[in-house]
Design an enzyme around this catalytic site. Structure first.
Site, PDB file in Angstrom:
ATOM      1  N   TYR A 122     -13.825  -1.326 -15.268  1.00 39.87           N
ATOM      2  CA  TYR A 122     -14.635   0.124 -15.059  1.00 39.87           C
ATOM      3  C   TYR A 122     -13.729   0.936 -14.298  1.00 39.87           C
ATOM      4  CZ  TYR A 122     -18.151   3.469 -14.061  1.00 39.87           C
ATOM      5  OH  TYR A 122     -18.879   4.477 -14.000  1.00 39.87           O
ATOM      6  N   ASN A 136     -12.131  13.223  -7.119  1.00 40.12           N
ATOM      7  CA  ASN A 136     -13.198  13.849  -7.470  1.00 40.12           C
ATOM      8  C   ASN A 136     -13.492  14.478  -9.035  1.00 40.12           C
ATOM      9  OD1 ASN A 136     -13.712  13.724  -4.856  1.00 40.12           O
ATOM     10  ND2 ASN A 136     -13.494  15.881  -4.564  1.00 40.12           N
ATOM     11  N   CYS A 194      -9.323  -0.506 -31.972  1.00 36.28           N
ATOM     12  CA  CYS A 194     -10.801  -0.037 -31.651  1.00 36.28           C
ATOM     13  C   CYS A 194     -10.984   1.220 -31.247  1.00 36.28           C
ATOM     14  CB  CYS A 194     -11.049  -0.777 -30.595  1.00 36.28           C
ATOM     15  SG  CYS A 194     -11.306  -2.650 -31.346  1.00 36.28           S
ATOM     16  N   THR A 229     -13.253  25.140   2.357  1.00 31.26           N
ATOM     17  CA  THR A 229     -12.557  25.801   1.338  1.00 31.26           C
ATOM     18  C   THR A 229     -13.329  26.012   0.149  1.00 31.26           C
ATOM     19  OG1 THR A 229     -11.820  23.641   0.518  1.00 31.26           O
ATOM     20  CG2 THR A 229     -10.477  24.890   2.210  1.00 31.26           C
ATOM     21  N   GLU A 261     -21.501  12.266   1.176  1.00 31.91           N
ATOM     22  CA  GLU A 261     -22.163  13.165   2.222  1.00 31.91           C
ATOM     23  C   GLU A 261     -23.620  12.218   2.669  1.00 31.91           C
ATOM     24  OE1 GLU A 261     -23.095  17.017   0.996  1.00 31.91           O
ATOM     25  OE2 GLU A 261     -21.081  17.352   0.336  1.00 31.91           O
TER      26      GLU A 261
END
Length: 284
Positions: free
Chosen positions: A226, A189, A241, A60, A134
């Site tokens: 994280y 992504n 903060c 696509t 990949e």
């Protein structure tokens, strides 16, 4: 399609004992797969007749900033025509990355138009995104960190769920609707892209003041939060903060003409927009 995603997904299912047939228009690719002992063909009708679950893994590509759906629309039409006279329940599973609402708005419509059948009753429709690197796609297929099944309805999703239950992995299997599964792929992504750009911006800032950005990145990534921050999204960040530190570093680099921190300023802008939105919602 039997490119990076298609071949990895197919080989993954083979790894867990499921019979798999590969299809591609690339003759050389198919011949190579045959040499590897895989069942592969360039004959579309032969491919369709040998299966009842179809994974669409075609490109696509980008077209001037907009997704090009022509390939997936074409293969969906061909699949629908080939399945028109089937009497059994078959399932079409999208793997190709497509923007939200595409499966509902285009794929289902094409399938229903060219089969003359009812989606969810005569055949199933799912969107099952992959989160592959990949450089090692097969390993990511057989050792997933999560499996997402976007389903048109429960009957559609049950087909995939029963298969994935047999995977020898401990990851969660999440069932959701089609558009959510499509959005998850993009959010995933875009999050990765943002993390890369974030540390690239930190690097450019560090380079200007003689700081080792690699050391900074490694220490930041030691943060137990994280991967996912403990606070819910949907409201602006506050506290003592985050706002003051964000403002301080932007001022240091931007007003000091050291470096224009574009991403960090965008973070602040989005936070201001969220605060304004919440204020409007409260005042209603």
């Amino acid at each position: 399609g039997s490119g990076v995603v298609g071949s990895a997904v197919g080989k993954g299912f083979l790894h867990f004992g499921f019979p798999v047939s590969f299809y591609d228009i690339d003759t050389r690719r198919i011949e190579q797969m045959k040499k590897e002992g895989l069942v592969a063909t360039t004959d579309f009708n032969e491919f369709v007749s040998n299966a009842n679950i179809f994974f669409i893994c075609v490109p696509t590509p980008d077209n001037n900033g907009k997704i090009d759906l022509s390939i997936i629309e074409d293969v969906t039409k061909r699949l629908a025509i080939a399945c028109k006279d089937r009497n059994d329940f078959f399932t079409v599973v999208g793997k190709s990355t497509i923007v939200p609402l595409t499966t509902e708005g285009k794929i289902v419509s094409i399938l229903e138009e060219y089969t003359g059948k009812k989606a969810g009753e005569d055949f199933g429709v799912c969107f099952n995104p992959e989160f592959l690197n990949e450089s090692h796609p097969f390993e990511d297929v057989i050792n997933p960190d999560r499996i997402v099944i976007g389903e048109l309805n429960k009957k559609s999703g049950d087909v995939l769920y029963e298969i994935y239950k047999m995977f020898d992995c401990k990851c969660p299997i999440v069932r959701t609707d089609l558009r959510t599964a499509e959005m998850v792929k993009y959010a995933n992504n875009c999050f990765n892209a943002t993390k890369i750009s974030f540390f690239n911006e930190i690097k450019m800032m560090c380079d200007k003041i003689g700081v080792d950005s690699v050391t900074v990145r490694k220490i930041v990534q030691m943060d137990r939060y994280y991967a996912i921050h403990p606070w819910e999204h949907g409201h602006e960040f506050g506290g003592k903060c985050l706002p003051k530190d964000l403002n301080a570093i932007i001022y240091k680099f931007n007003d000091g003409h050291i470096h224009d921190p574009i991403l960090l300023k965008a973070v602040r802008t989005i936070n201001d927009q969220m605060a304004n939105q919440m204020e409007k919602e409260v005042s209603r």
